[in-house]
Design a protein around this motif. Structure first.
Motif, PDB file in Angstrom:
ATOM      1  N   ASP A  47      -5.281  -7.453   6.528  1.00 52.55           N
ATOM      2  CA  ASP A  47      -3.929  -7.699   7.021  1.00 52.55           C
ATOM      3  C   ASP A  47      -3.639  -9.180   7.204  1.00 52.55           C
ATOM      4  OD1 ASP A  47      -5.561  -8.211   9.170  1.00 52.55           O
ATOM      5  OD2 ASP A  47      -4.514  -6.876  10.572  1.00 52.55           O
ATOM      6  N   SER A  90       0.819  -1.210   0.000  1.00 54.02           N
ATOM      7  CA  SER A  90       0.000   0.000   0.000  1.00 54.02           C
ATOM      8  C   SER A  90       0.853   1.260   0.000  1.00 54.02           C
ATOM      9  CB  SER A  90      -0.934  -0.008   1.220  1.00 54.02           C
ATOM     10  OG  SER A  90      -0.215  -0.216   2.421  1.00 54.02           O
ATOM     11  N   GLU A  98      -5.774   0.501   4.873  1.00 52.92           N
ATOM     12  CA  GLU A  98      -7.023   1.279   4.918  1.00 52.92           C
ATOM     13  C   GLU A  98      -6.851   2.642   4.253  1.00 52.92           C
ATOM     14  OE1 GLU A  98      -9.034  -0.596   8.973  1.00 52.92           O
ATOM     15  OE2 GLU A  98      -7.691   1.150   9.117  1.00 52.92           O
ATOM     16  N   LYS A  99      -5.684   3.251   4.421  1.00 53.28           N
ATOM     17  CA  LYS A  99      -5.431   4.534   3.765  1.00 53.28           C
ATOM     18  C   LYS A  99      -5.401   4.370   2.242  1.00 53.28           C
ATOM     19  CE  LYS A  99      -2.849   6.615   7.595  1.00 53.28           C
ATOM     20  NZ  LYS A  99      -1.515   7.101   8.069  1.00 53.28           N
ATOM     21  N   TYR A 105      -3.842  -5.450   0.511  1.00 52.18           N
ATOM     22  CA  TYR A 105      -3.268  -6.131   1.681  1.00 52.18           C
ATOM     23  C   TYR A 105      -2.021  -5.422   2.171  1.00 52.18           C
ATOM     24  CZ  TYR A 105      -0.166  -9.337   4.132  1.00 52.18           C
ATOM     25  OH  TYR A 105       0.719  -9.876   5.026  1.00 52.18           O
ATOM     26  N   ASN A 106      -1.919  -5.299   3.472  1.00 52.20           N
ATOM     27  CA  ASN A 106      -0.689  -4.883   4.135  1.00 52.20           C
ATOM     28  C   ASN A 106      -0.752  -5.441   5.550  1.00 52.20           C
ATOM     29  OD1 ASN A 106       1.368  -3.315   5.599  1.00 52.20           O
ATOM     30  ND2 ASN A 106       1.409  -1.995   3.790  1.00 52.20           N
ATOM     31  N   PRO A 107       0.328  -6.040   6.057  1.00 52.23           N
ATOM     32  CA  PRO A 107       0.283  -6.537   7.439  1.00 52.23           C
ATOM     33  C   PRO A 107       0.031  -5.426   8.447  1.00 52.23           C
ATOM     34  CG  PRO A 107       2.527  -6.617   6.559  1.00 52.23           C
ATOM     35  CD  PRO A 107       1.621  -6.338   5.420  1.00 52.23           C
ATOM     36  N   ARG A 108       0.274  -4.176   8.025  1.00 53.86           N
ATOM     37  CA  ARG A 108      -0.111  -3.014   8.839  1.00 53.86           C
ATOM     38  C   ARG A 108      -1.459  -2.516   8.302  1.00 53.86           C
ATOM     39  NH1 ARG A 108       2.872   1.031   7.708  1.00 53.86           N
ATOM     40  NH2 ARG A 108       3.946   0.130   5.920  1.00 53.86           N
ATOM     41  N   LEU A 109      -2.519  -2.901   8.962  1.00 53.49           N
ATOM     42  CA  LEU A 109      -3.865  -2.662   8.452  1.00 53.49           C
ATOM     43  C   LEU A 109      -4.141  -1.181   8.215  1.00 53.49           C
ATOM     44  CD1 LEU A 109      -6.555  -3.971   7.675  1.00 53.49           C
ATOM     45  CD2 LEU A 109      -7.284  -3.716  10.058  1.00 53.49           C
ATOM     46  N   ALA A 110      -3.641  -0.319   9.066  1.00 57.11           N
ATOM     47  CA  ALA A 110      -3.915   1.112   8.910  1.00 57.11           C
ATOM     48  C   ALA A 110      -3.395   1.636   7.571  1.00 57.11           C
ATOM     49  CB  ALA A 110      -3.289   1.891  10.060  1.00 57.11           C
ATOM     50  N   SER A 111      -2.255   1.119   7.127  1.00 58.14           N
ATOM     51  CA  SER A 111      -1.710   1.531   5.839  1.00 58.14           C
ATOM     52  C   SER A 111      -2.592   1.051   4.694  1.00 58.14           C
ATOM     53  CB  SER A 111      -0.295   0.981   5.670  1.00 58.14           C
ATOM     54  OG  SER A 111       0.241   1.331   4.417  1.00 58.14           O
ATOM     55  N   THR A 151       5.208  -4.760  -3.265  1.00 52.88           N
ATOM     56  CA  THR A 151       5.810  -4.626  -1.938  1.00 52.88           C
ATOM     57  C   THR A 151       7.322  -4.455  -2.076  1.00 52.88           C
ATOM     58  OG1 THR A 151       6.038  -7.028  -1.786  1.00 52.88           O
ATOM     59  CG2 THR A 151       4.005  -6.061  -0.902  1.00 52.88           C
TER      60      THR A 151
END
Length: 333
Positions: free
Chosen positions: A52, A9, A40-41, A32-38, A70
């Motif tokens: 995530d 992301s 979501e942005k 997908y990103n293991p850091r969900l907040a990223s 990635t």
């Protein structure tokens, strides 16, 4: 319409997100990103849903294929997981930074055959494709020289340099792939040299920001690449193919191509396209279109994992040549 999962992301997600949404044969299902907040942005910018959990993404029946955008040092993990899940893959270049890890990617694709395309997007730039076609059609006769100029506007952040694998793997690899693709052969030997002329912090990392590379092809054709991490007038991207019967060139792109002649100037007034995001914007769409056509036509994509291994082997030989101050034969096997 094929559903896509976009892994990653960051900056490249912002390249691929709009291209996915613009393509009539794709729709973006998940970022997908293991850091969900990223994630979501990124979803707020491009649509889809954020996740995530990689296993959940790859187990989703709505996902027909995956785009891996990635950092390079994560590609192996994701290629292995996607192949095991039976999901076709489009992966950003380079495939990895060592031949050992690339071979593990190839092993995964052999064990779990799925369509795989490597994102050497510059092959799909309209001007470059026309040059390649003209060379292959014999319009300029037998090739003698191939030359690539590739100069970036400004050095990247040092944090990026540290993860890049070095200038040849990060940047020159694009030129290497293009020149081998245009020539239809790979070099028997390379000679490369480099200096650090713009950013001392890059030198402190053991890397360079200005390089020249010569590749000698089995046919005798000589291919030359010059790269620079800085360029005062913008993103300088040119190719030249010189043959026994003529020459072909691709020129820089500008927002304003009007050439003005008066007592103060004899050129176009606008600067060059600022960076690869602008200069090669169309190529990313055309590369995704090739991926879509390969999937729907049930054929192999035109830019393969083996192409990625070849380009990496040459890039590593360039770095070895720079450090050892001699011509080097790439390790293809």
């Amino acid at each position: 319409m094929l559903g896509l999962a976009l892994l990653g992301s960051g900056r490249m997600a912002d390249v691929y997100g709009p291209k996915i949404n613009a393509h009539p044969g794709f729709h973006l299902v998940t970022i997908y990103n293991p850091r969900l907040a990223s994630a979501e942005k990124a979803v707020a910018r491009h649509g889809g849903t954020a996740d995530d959990d990689l296993a959940r993404v790859l187990g989703d029946d709505r996902i027909d294929a995956v785009i891996i955008a990635t950092p390079t040092d994560t590609h192996l993990e994701y290629v292995q997981a996607c192949a095991k899940a039976g999901k076709p893959v489009y992966c950003e270049k380079p495939l990895d930074m060592t031949l050992e890890r690339v071979d593990k990617c190839l092993d995964a694709l052999a064990a779990h055959p799925v369509p795989f395309m490597l994102g050497f997007n510059r092959r799909f730039d309209p001007d470059i494709r026309r040059l390649q076609t003209a060379v292959r059609d014999g319009e300029i006769g037998a090739l003698t020289f191939l030359m690539s100029w590739s100069r970036e506007p400004a050095p990247p952040p040092i944090a990026y340099v540290r993860r890049s694998g070095g200038y040849f793997i990060d940047a020159t690899i694009h030129d290497i792939d293009l020149l081998c693709w245009i020539a239809g052969e790979r070099p028997a030997e390379v000679f490369a040299s480099g200096s650090c002329l713009f950013d001392p912090a890059i030198a402190a990392e053991g890397d360079v920001d200005a390089t020249m590379t010569v590749m000698k092809m089995p046919s005798g054709c000589l291919a030359h690449v010059n790269n620079s991490r800085a360029c005062a007038y913008g993103f300088d991207q040119r190719l030249e193919a010189f043959g026994r019967d003529g020459m072909l060139q691709t020129r820089n792109h500008r927002d304003d191509n009007l050439v003005r002649w008066d007592d103060t100037r004899t050129n176009a007034s606008m600067p060059l396209k600022h960076f690869f995001l602008e200069r090669y914007d169309a190529s990313f769409y055309h590369a995704l279109d090739e991926f879509h056509r390969a999937l729907t036509e049930e054929r192999a994509p035109s830019c393969t994992a083996a192409d990625g291994r070849t380009a990496l082997a040459i890039a590593l030989a360039c770095e070895r040549s720079r450090r050892e101050h001699r011509a080097v034969e790439p390790e293809y096997v």
